[in-house]
Scaffold this active site. Structure first.
Site, short mmCIF file in Angstrom:
data_model
loop_
_atom_site.label_atom_id
_atom_site.label_comp_id
_atom_site.label_asym_id
_atom_site.label_seq_id
_atom_site.Cartn_x
_atom_site.Cartn_y
_atom_site.Cartn_z
N HIS A 145 4.09 -4.34 -3.12
CA HIS A 145 3.85 -2.89 -3.25
C HIS A 145 5.03 -2.11 -2.71
O HIS A 145 5.72 -2.55 -1.78
CB HIS A 145 2.60 -2.46 -2.48
N HIS A 162 -5.49 -3.48 -1.89
CA HIS A 162 -5.73 -3.96 -0.53
C HIS A 162 -5.84 -2.78 0.45
O HIS A 162 -6.74 -2.75 1.29
CB HIS A 162 -4.61 -4.90 -0.08
#
Length: 358
Positions: free
Chosen positions: A177, A118
């Protein structure tokens, strides 16, 4: 390693801090995570920019596809864990008292975590958009225009970094993440996008070049996977971990697997090549109507509407190989629609209207 465990444990502390102190901004952070979704490049950013500037739109697809391909290879090389499963399996916490990290419907991605796709995709596409916008102002010569260009430069790059930081925080907040993974993703994305600033050949690439590029990317990735599998290294090691530790099995989506992203990107690149080299594109986007703002606005509106309809097309997931084939076809149809089908239909409609008026 000890250093990596220390990095991960510090990352977990940051995640806990975000989830505790930024709870009121949960909806906004989830939204920013969606903003950074690489799929938005094909369904929102590309149709907008391609109709306004075909050079920028074409570059955007190439940057997105090559960037995501590098992201896949990096993920396979780096073997990065994701926070939501790492805290469940690490042995560094005493008495097995692992920290509690909250999960969300968009947490349970199944691929490795480093670098963040992303963050990398977001920095790629926004770098292209910012540099494209600034290319219009850099031509201004008079003194007042130069000052305006500097103000515009500062404003646009500030917006760029605000968006990147917001996307990074959102990905850390949802525990998908670690902080170092999103930072690596941002700078990797910038490097890929900057490299394409000096690659003008993509603007004149033939359909053969598109097909050859697709085959190279696919064969290299598949060959890399098979070679390591023969060496008893499973590059899909992260999928069982995601399935085991995801709080809700319904949050596991085949669309987040490594090969799903590869197939989606290859389909988009093939669709772009097919569209740009089609007669429909030459007839509509190279004709006299292409210079009219009304033509471009109609193309943008129709493209965005058509691509939203594509989102309602749900690909069956019960058979993995069928999913990949249909995903490739759907991904190819999206840029083909934006580049050739919609402009040709708008061109034909405008030509018919002009004939009736005459």
């Amino acid at each position: 390693s000890v250093k990596m465990d220390l990095l991960h444990s510090n990352g977990v502390l940051i995640i806990q801090h975000l989830q505790r102190d930024y709870r009121a901004y949960q909806d906004l952070l989830n939204f920013m995570s969606h903003v950074g979704d690489p799929r938005n490049i094909f369904s929102i950013y590309f149709p907008l920019w391609f109709q306004l500037n075909q050079v920028v739109g074409t570059k955007m697809i190439w940057v997105a596809v090559i960037g995501d391909w590098f992201n896949l290879i990096f993920k396979w090389i780096l073997f990065g864990h994701r926070p939501y499963w790492w805290v469940q399996e690490t042995m560094i916490y005493p008495n097995q008292s692992s920290p509690c990290l909250e999960q969300f419907p968009i947490t349970c991605e199944t691929g490795p975590g480093s670098p963040s796709g992303h963050a990398m995709g977001s920095s790629c596409v926004w770098y292209v958009m910012v540099t494209a916008a600034l290319s219009y102002t850099v031509r201004w010569k008079d003194k007042s225009a130069v000052t305006l260009h500097r103000l515009t430069w500062s404003f646009l790059w500030s917006i760029f970094w605000i968006i990147q930081i917001s996307v990074c925080i959102s990905r850390v907040f949802i525990a998908t993440h670690f902080p170092h993974q999103v930072i690596l993703g941002v700078f990797a994305g910038i490097l890929v996008a900057a490299a394409f600033e000096r690659t003008p050949a993509i603007q004149t690439a033939s359909l053969r070049t598109y097909i050859q590029t697709n085959l190279f990317l696919f064969i290299f990735a598949l060959g890399f996977y098979l070679i390591l599998k023969l060496l008893d290294i499973d590059l899909l090691w992260s999928v069982p971990k995601a399935m085991k530790w995801c709080a809700n099995p319904d949050w596991i989506n085949i669309d987040t697997t490594p090969f799903a992203g590869l197939v989606r990107n290859l389909g988009a690149l093939f669709g772009l090549g097919l569209g740009i080299n089609s007669e429909m594109f030459i007839t509509s986007c190279k004709g006299k109507n292409s210079c009219k703002m009304s033509f471009r606005i109609l193309c943008i509106a129709a493209s965005l509407a058509m691509l939203q309809l594509y989102n309602f097309v749900k690909i069956p997931t019960h058979t993995e190989y069928l999913f990949y084939i249909l995903s490739f076809c759907k991904s190819a149809a999206m840029p083909l629609t934006v580049v050739a089908l919609v402009p040709y239909c708008v061109h034909s409609l405008m030509r018919t209207t002009e004939k009736k008026l005459n």
